[in-house]
Design a protein around this motif. Structure first.
Motif, PDB file in Angstrom:
ATOM      1  N   ARG A  80       0.790  -1.142  -0.019  1.00 54.13           N
ATOM      2  CA  ARG A  80      -0.180   0.041  -0.095  1.00 54.13           C
ATOM      3  C   ARG A  80       0.796   1.297   0.056  1.00 54.13           C
ATOM      4  O   ARG A  80       0.603   2.248  -0.579  1.00 54.13           O
ATOM      5  CB  ARG A  80      -0.856  -0.034   1.260  1.00 54.13           C
ATOM      6  CG  ARG A  80      -2.036   0.970   1.019  1.00 54.13           C
ATOM      7  CD  ARG A  80      -1.797   2.387   1.576  1.00 54.13           C
ATOM      8  NE  ARG A  80      -1.220   2.358   2.865  1.00 54.13           N
ATOM      9  CZ  ARG A  80      -0.513   3.361   2.985  1.00 54.13           C
ATOM     10  NH1 ARG A  80      -0.404   4.452   2.705  1.00 54.13           N
ATOM     11  NH2 ARG A  80       0.180   3.688   4.433  1.00 54.13           N
ATOM     12  N   TYR A  89       0.818   4.069  -2.978  1.00 58.56           N
ATOM     13  CA  TYR A  89       0.483   5.571  -2.846  1.00 58.56           C
ATOM     14  C   TYR A  89       1.484   6.451  -3.118  1.00 58.56           C
ATOM     15  O   TYR A  89       1.166   7.491  -4.069  1.00 58.56           O
ATOM     16  CB  TYR A  89       0.212   5.901  -1.420  1.00 58.56           C
ATOM     17  CG  TYR A  89       0.042   7.212  -0.931  1.00 58.56           C
ATOM     18  CD1 TYR A  89      -1.433   7.753  -1.200  1.00 58.56           C
ATOM     19  CD2 TYR A  89       0.916   8.012  -0.289  1.00 58.56           C
ATOM     20  CE1 TYR A  89      -1.596   9.068  -1.183  1.00 58.56           C
ATOM     21  CE2 TYR A  89       0.615   9.155   0.158  1.00 58.56           C
ATOM     22  CZ  TYR A  89      -0.615   9.805  -0.314  1.00 58.56           C
ATOM     23  OH  TYR A  89      -0.956  10.981   0.187  1.00 58.56           O
ATOM     24  N   SER A 104      -5.201   4.393  -2.261  1.00 58.27           N
ATOM     25  CA  SER A 104      -4.530   3.970  -0.903  1.00 58.27           C
ATOM     26  C   SER A 104      -5.733   3.701   0.098  1.00 58.27           C
ATOM     27  O   SER A 104      -5.340   2.648   0.605  1.00 58.27           O
ATOM     28  CB  SER A 104      -3.857   5.146  -0.209  1.00 58.27           C
ATOM     29  OG  SER A 104      -3.157   4.899   0.804  1.00 58.27           O
ATOM     30  N   ASP A 125      -6.468  -0.135   1.649  1.00 57.24           N
ATOM     31  CA  ASP A 125      -6.339  -0.384   3.144  1.00 57.24           C
ATOM     32  C   ASP A 125      -7.847  -1.105   3.456  1.00 57.24           C
ATOM     33  O   ASP A 125      -7.652  -1.933   4.114  1.00 57.24           O
ATOM     34  CB  ASP A 125      -6.156   0.987   3.683  1.00 57.24           C
ATOM     35  CG  ASP A 125      -4.941   1.461   4.146  1.00 57.24           C
ATOM     36  OD1 ASP A 125      -4.021   0.335   4.602  1.00 57.24           O
ATOM     37  OD2 ASP A 125      -4.453   2.265   4.634  1.00 57.24           O
TER      38      ASP A 125
END
Length: 367
Positions: free
Chosen positions: A247, A251, A269, A273
């Protein structure tokens, strides 16, 4: 180096207090968030790395339960990740000074890529256990669904009364005459072998058994073995952990391409998550399926899941959400409490510090 290790372990309380004091003093350095921030940030990073190394030396001190074999690994992966975390802010500041605001993301991408590689290696080395604190803390606690043999390995110890024909003799019935005769012959052979051993040899073996206690043998499964044992839920768990690891890299790569003012990196992002956390939540639900093993998390892993959810608060501090909403709220709050003598002063300093910290990706990355 060994003399330094002994000094740190003898004065562990003093070292920890000194490190805490030095870390707090770095926030009082002048020009903390100004253009000439390289010097103060370098001091902060070096102190952080020294503190990390000292804590590693203290935690790996030899004890009766843990000998010096715990220090066989010169640089554990968890220590590498902690050192990278202490160094990444300095890398960001130097990159911004040398290459500018836009091109600094090239070095940030390389830093996050290095962290991804180390975390994937740590995920593999732990036998595909959940990474605690992003891999900075070793996951030594066994999951609730692991059997004792899987989680603890086996203890190597001598087995008595088992000769070459022991497996063959197990088929004899000890209650009939023939079985008792074979058992007596087996015991006679074992006793004869024991008597024939020299006394000095038995003393050496007993001395070695005292000096070398049974060692714990931990078998780390391969990915194919892990997936075959855990089934579909194991595959979902690996997918969720890999999404958590990737992640931050996803990003910063999108921010490098679209910029900090774009909503696309922010939403992608957040979606990664949410999906990763949802996957890890689904695999713990009870299902009536014989193909999939029951999947449970240990207490430390449950705490890690709660910590990851708390990190979602950092989305309020990332652009463009911060510029559009959070900053306005903070400035309005500052105006409201400004007339209050003491509260207004501390609120102004806190909001100023918070806005300054928001300009650094590494402070708000949550990685």
């Amino acid at each position: 180096m060994e003399a330094y290790k002994r000094w740190v372990r003898r004065n562990r309380d003093y070292v920890r207090q000194l490190s805490s004091l030095a870390s707090g003093m770095t926030w009082l350095l002048p020009e903390r968030f100004a253009a000439s921030e390289i010097g103060p940030e370098a001091v902060s990073s070096i102190l952080g790395m020294v503190t990390t190394v000292n804590e590693h030396i203290i935690e790996t001190a030899p004890t009766p339960a843990r000998t010096s074999s715990a220090e066989t690994s010169f640089l554990p992966l968890s220590l590498c990740l902690t050192l990278l975390r202490d160094l990444e802010t300095l890398i960001e500041v130097v990159a911004e000074q040398l290459y500018g605001e836009d091109k600094k993301w090239n070095l940030i991408v390389l830093t996050e890529a290095a962290k991804v590689c180390v975390r994937l290696a740590a995920f593999r080395n732990t036998g595909y256990k959940m990474l605690l604190q992003g891999g900075e803390t070793e996951n030594l606690e066994d999951s609730g669904d692991s059997s004792p043999q899987e989680s603890m390995g086996h203890l190597t110890k001598p087995i008595r009364n088992q000769g070459p024909g022991a497996n063959h003799l197990q088929g004899w019935n000890s209650w009939n005459l023939e079985g008792r005769a074979m058992s007596a012959l087996s015991n006679f052979g074992q006793n004869a072998r024991t008597v024939s051993e020299p006394t000095w040899l038995r003393r050496v073996q007993q001395h070695q058994a005292i000096l070398e206690p049974p060692t714990k043998v931990i078998t780390k499964p391969s990915l194919s073995t892990f997936l075959s044992e855990k089934g579909t839920r194991g595959g979902l768990f690996v997918t969720g952990e890999i999404m958590f690891i990737l992640r931050p890299l996803i990003y910063v790569f999108l921010v490098r391409k679209y910029g900090t003012r774009s909503w696309f990196p922010w939403f992608i992002s957040l979606a990664v998550d949410l999906m990763g956390n949802s996957i890890l939540s689904v695999i713990t639900m009870p299902q009536d399926s014989r193909k999939d093993q029951h999947f449970q998390f240990s207490k430390s892993e449950k705490d890690e899941l709660k910590r990851r959810k708390l990190l979602w608060v950092l989305y309020l501090m990332r652009d463009p959400f911060f510029s559009e909403y959070t900053r306005r709220r903070l400035e309005n709050t500052q105006k409201i409490v400004e007339p209050v003598p003491v509260v207004g002063f501390f609120a102004e300093k806190f909001i100023e510090l918070l806005i300054g910290a928001q300009t650094r990706y590494t402070y708000m990355s949550g990685s």
